[in-house]
Motif scaffolding. Structure first.
Motif, mmCIF file in Angstrom:
data_model
loop_
_atom_site.group_PDB
_atom_site.id
_atom_site.type_symbol
_atom_site.label_atom_id
_atom_site.label_comp_id
_atom_site.label_asym_id
_atom_site.label_seq_id
_atom_site.Cartn_x
_atom_site.Cartn_y
_atom_site.Cartn_z
ATOM 1 N N LYS A 1 40.876 47.775 34.907
ATOM 2 C CA LYS A 1 40.592 47.288 36.464
ATOM 3 C C LYS A 1 40.017 46.025 36.511
ATOM 4 C CE LYS A 1 36.050 49.166 36.231
ATOM 5 N NZ LYS A 1 36.223 49.492 34.803
ATOM 6 N N HIS A 2 40.475 45.111 37.414
ATOM 7 C CA HIS A 2 39.722 43.735 37.674
ATOM 8 C C HIS A 2 39.211 43.729 38.934
ATOM 9 C CE1 HIS A 2 40.972 41.738 33.991
ATOM 10 N NE2 HIS A 2 42.209 42.366 34.131
ATOM 11 N N ASP A 3 37.684 43.402 38.946
ATOM 12 C CA ASP A 3 37.040 43.614 40.310
ATOM 13 C C ASP A 3 37.434 44.687 41.255
ATOM 14 O OD1 ASP A 3 36.108 40.762 39.778
ATOM 15 O OD2 ASP A 3 37.796 39.863 40.670
ATOM 16 N N SER A 4 37.169 45.871 40.623
ATOM 17 C CA SER A 4 37.325 46.982 41.254
ATOM 18 C C SER A 4 38.842 47.499 42.001
ATOM 19 C CB SER A 4 36.458 47.236 42.287
ATOM 20 O OG SER A 4 34.915 47.385 41.675
ATOM 21 N N VAL A 5 39.835 46.645 41.465
ATOM 22 C CA VAL A 5 41.153 46.856 42.156
ATOM 23 C C VAL A 5 42.097 47.081 40.949
ATOM 24 C CG1 VAL A 5 40.710 45.793 44.217
ATOM 25 C CG2 VAL A 5 41.803 44.462 42.474
ATOM 26 N N ARG B 1 35.504 53.175 39.089
ATOM 27 C CA ARG B 1 34.856 52.514 37.760
ATOM 28 C C ARG B 1 35.582 52.968 36.471
ATOM 29 N NH1 ARG B 1 28.623 54.621 36.588
ATOM 30 N NH2 ARG B 1 29.254 56.706 36.180
ATOM 31 N N GLY C 1 46.609 44.994 43.898
ATOM 32 C CA GLY C 1 45.234 44.707 44.731
ATOM 33 C C GLY C 1 44.577 45.831 45.216
ATOM 34 N N ARG D 1 42.410 49.669 45.871
ATOM 35 C CA ARG D 1 41.042 49.843 45.236
ATOM 36 C C ARG D 1 41.341 51.060 44.116
ATOM 37 N NH1 ARG D 1 36.886 53.480 48.873
ATOM 38 N NH2 ARG D 1 35.208 53.420 47.428
#
Length: 458
Positions: free
Chosen positions: A415-419, A410, A405, A407
């Motif tokens: 990635k998933h949800d920017s993490v 882009r 999780g 950070r």
């Protein structure tokens, strides 16, 4: 084989390095007429790890083009008149010790002036890949300056031609150019930008550095050159550009105008759907009378990955040195896309130092997700040596760290949800693992004698 230029090239020009490559037979001339749609890209892809490529005849264009110039660490170092071993230290020294540019009044980049240029007509800008929706300028160093603070910035962003004098500038929200554009927008202004194309290798590397907002990459370029970067004033906007570059576009960036990019290639070799980007209008083009359009093959090709990787690695080494970590060298190589993986070589260090390295780097560059820490006897740029260190010095139950999780940016491909989960491997020697770490090699005296004989035979 055609001449690059009849006159001796200026030391701060790209041409000086191209002449050096010509002498060394490291510049491949494509004499047959080539098309901008995909054919130039195919040549650059086929020779991506080989000679630099100059396109002497491009269909529909008088301007020539050149690419694959800095496609290895050795070539990058040679372009800055350095050795690969000394290059990282010299790049680090340029950060915070820059030399301010000097205006010389007139420069060859303004020999030809075109008002309200049709970019596709004036320049042989390539279309690279089938699923992209336009032609891209890929080697432009974008120069901007905040009108209130006076802070300058030089950086890269792809520019998609939109017809006439318009182009979409592909910048991420955290890009310093985007920060400056938003500040201008808040004041009711458009941001003046100049795009310098065909630059000396020192500027190409300086523009890829991750500096603090307001630190001027042009000053770092001067430090790498060993003298002030020579500049000239733009004709239509209050910016200075490298006097000896090949081509300059002068214009304004307007966040109010947006263009939907659809798909664009990235350094990891796949496409990304970034959405829309701001549009620039270029009301003036200046260039040399016999200009060369520099092209960086985008996607997962070594010039694209290594220009960024070499610069990022030097910045990370600077971060570690500031944190009192006994760093020997940092590598961010082609195998890790020049963005996603780092290898850190340490001098004698204490227990826990490897994890300190991992958290320091993750906290500094969001894109770095895989970090391998090795001892000083391992060359971090040599993937075979790094793999050997992992195979012989790392215990996964003890030396592997996974941080879920975390950070990222882009452009991270999965990635998933920017993490993304991040991973660190401590592949350094530890007391208690074995009593003897000596390498089985022939006596050093005889190794030196054989090396000398081999060198005499070549």
């Amino acid at each position: 084989m055609s001449q690059i230029n009849a006159a001796p090239p200026a030391r701060q020009s790209l041409r000086a390095f191209l002449e050096q490559l010509e002498v060394q037979r490291q510049l491949h001339h494509v004499s047959d007429a080539v098309a901008t749609d995909y054919e130039m890209s195919a040549w650059l892809a086929q020779l991506s790890a080989g000679k630099a490529v100059q396109f002497d005849t491009i269909k529909g264009h008088a301007v020539r083009a050149v690419g694959n110039i800095l496609n290895s660490r050795e070539r990058i170092a040679a372009g800055m008149n350095m050795t690969p071993d000394a290059m990282q230290a010299q790049i680090m020294a340029s950060i915070g010790n820059g030399i301010k540019p000097v205006d010389i009044g007139h420069g060859p980049c303004q020999e030809v002036i075109v008002e309200q240029p049709d970019l596709a007509r004036e320049l042989p800008v390539p279309r690279f890949f089938a699923d992209e929706t336009g032609a891209y300028i890929t080697a432009g160093v974008i120069i901007a300056r905040d009108s209130v603070t006076g802070r300058g910035n030089a950086s890269y962003a792809r520019i998609k031609l939109l017809g006439g004098n318009r182009g979409m500038v592909g910048i991420a929200p955290n890009h310093h150019l985007a920060v400056m554009a938003r500040a201008a927008q808040a004041r009711g202004e458009k941001l003046d930008i100049a795009v310098a194309i065909g630059n000396h290798p020192a500027l190409l590397i300086a523009a890829a550095l991750y500096l603090r907002l307001g630190d001027d990459e042009l000053e770092c370029a001067g430090a790498l050159l060993g003298e002030a970067l020579q500049t000239v004033a733009c004709r239509t906007i209050p910016l200075a550009v490298p006097a000896h570059c090949e081509i300059v576009l002068e214009g304004t960036l307007d966040l109010e105008q947006q263009h939907e990019e659809v798909l664009v290639s990235e350094y990891h070799g796949m496409y990304e759907p970034y959405g829309s980007g701001p549009v620039a209008q270029f009301h003036c083009l200046t260039r040399r009378h016999d200009a060369l359009l520099q092209v960086i093959q985008p996607g997962y090709y070594p010039e694209h990955t290594l220009i960024g990787g070499v610069a990022i690695a030097a910045g990370l080494a600077q971060v570690l040195r500031a944190a009192a970590v006994p760093v020997r060298e940092v590598a961010v190589g082609h195998g890790g896309c020049g963005r996603l993986s780092a290898v850190v070589s340490l001098h004698a260090h204490r227990p826990g130092e490897a994890r300190k390295v991992m958290f320091a780097l993750w906290g500094n560059v969001n894109l770095i997700k895989h970090i391998t820490v090795v001892d000083a006897d391992i060359d971090p740029w040599n993937s075979n040596e790094v793999e050997w260190a992992v195979a012989t010095r790392m215990r996964a139950d003890r030396d592997l760290l996974v941080v879920p999780g975390a950070r990222t940016d882009r452009s991270e491909p999965i990635k998933h949800d920017s993490v993304i989960a991040k991973m660190g491997m401590d592949a350094t020697r530890k007391e208690g693992d074995r009593p003897d770490w000596r390498r089985a090699v022939p006596p050093e005296e005889l190794m030196q004698q054989v090396r000398a004989r081999l060198a005499a035979q070549t």
